[in-house]
Design an enzyme around this catalytic site. Structure first.
Site: not given
Length: 386
Positions: A124, A130, A244
């Site tokens: 990031t 994002t 994740e």
């Protein structure tokens, strides 16, 4: 050998015993000082839990993702916070799936035994958020090195990691290219990089979450540290995102169970007007609803895990699991505060600390709104909204 549908009762018991050695007072003191739980992470490492997903031939346990999910869930259900170390479980997957045999042999055994810490994940950036394809950090090939310049933000655990998986642009974005093309993954040895082109700036947050801003100024990284092929890094990173999301969802399930268990215990014990407050439907119903929503989210997590482990691509299920579990833990947190009344804001009850910690997952590692956008586009076939 663990089979599909395994409940991992032995793992739950073992992790629970380890967590009992780090009671609420331990986490409370760390939260007060914004300190890293080094002793807890070391204990997890020595017990082999952080190497659970690393294959046995590289020194790990070779367990499936469902076992890792149980480990993280139990940490959160015990009142702890796996955010200090959970990234190692899914960041090492990029190295395992796409790294060379030489890279895996060099790094994975040391990650498994704790000699090396792979906790930092540099993706990031302040300007892109994002929108990963819009990142501006560059890695330009110069002889036997890549020269890196740019900036990352919300790179958690960078101060407590030896290695960083870094996503950077190796091919300039030109007209006609997809934004996600030309990105590559590099393994950065932070021990050598700090002070030699790498600078960290800690960011204080509303919860004790060791996160940083990272600056790269002509940092030289050996070309041999490139993971996989140049220009295919976005696909490599993307392949680990289902894992994740599922693991974060499992942590949220653990948080929700903690809030519900503590709400029930307090509602039974607290006497007002000569009766336990848990006798009142105004107290009962919110707790019961939080429990029902937690169980529904838990089933979605199990569905995502089953698909992941049979080799399917559970993009929708992993995203829904993360969203529903984060919603369930957030609701349970609100119910716990309301059930405890004024004591819900008192440090000694730990509700406010856990409340702050679980609130993060409405935003990270991906916001609820982006998950809804994903479902709208990829599942419901609605027009792309961004």
């Amino acid at each position: 050998m663990y089979q599909p549908g395994e409940t991992y009762d032995d793992i739950r018991e073992a992790v629970g015993k380890l967590c009992a050695e780090f009671p609420a007072s331990y986490w409370r003191a760390l939260d007060r000082e914004m300190a890293y739980p080094a002793a807890f992470v070391q204990a997890l490492t020595e017990a082999g839990w952080l190497g659970a997903l690393i294959p046995e031939n590289f020194g790990g346990s070779g367990l499936p993702l469902s076992a890792a999910a149980v480990i993280l869930e139990e940490i959160h259900r015990s009142g702890g916070n796996a955010g200090a170390c959970h990234a190692q479980m899914y960041t090492m997957g990029t190295l395992l799936r796409h790294g060379s045999e030489a890279q895996k042999t060099q790094y994975l055994p040391k990650i498994a035994d704790g000699t090396l810490r792979l906790q930092a994940f540099g993706v990031t950036e302040p300007s892109s958020g994002t929108d990963t394809g819009a990142l501006r950090t560059t890695a330009k090939r110069n002889g036997s090195n890549y020269v890196i310049n740019g900036q990352k933000i919300w790179t958690s655990r960078a101060e407590h990691s030896d290695l960083m998986l870094l996503l950077a642009r190796t091919t300039p974005l030109e007209e006609g290219m997809k934004k996600t093309q030309g990105l590559s993954v590099l393994l950065v040895d932070m021990r050598e990089a700090l002070g030699n082109g790498l600078t960290l700036r800690p960011i204080r947050t509303m919860m004790n979450h060791a996160t940083t801003e990272v600056f790269f100024d002509n940092l030289r990284v050996p070309a041999e540290n490139l993971i996989g092929e140049e220009g295919k890094g976005f696909r490599y990173i993307l392949s680990g995102m289902n894992a994740e999301r599922i693991l974060i969802a499992s942590e949220c399930i653990g948080d929700a169970k903690w809030f519900i268990e503590h709400s029930v215990a307090y509602a039974k014990d607290r006497q007002v007007f000569d009766r336990p407050i848990g006798q009142n439907q105004g107290i009962q119903f919110p707790i019961a609803k939080a429990y029902a929503n937690m169980r529904a989210a838990e089933l979605m997590v199990k569905e995502a895990l089953a698909l992941y482990e049979n080799g399917s691509n559970p993009g929708a299920e992993a995203n829904m699991a993360k969203m529903l579990a984060a919603d369930a833990s957030n609701e349970a947190a609100n119910v716990a505060v309301q059930t405890h009344g004024g004591f819900g804001f008192a440090e000694e009850y730990d509700v406010e600390r856990k409340f702050r910690e679980t609130r993060l997952y409405q935003v990270a590692p991906i916001s609820t709104n982006l998950i809804l956008s994903y479902l709208a586009e990829h599942v419901l076939d609605l027009p792309r909204s961004y």
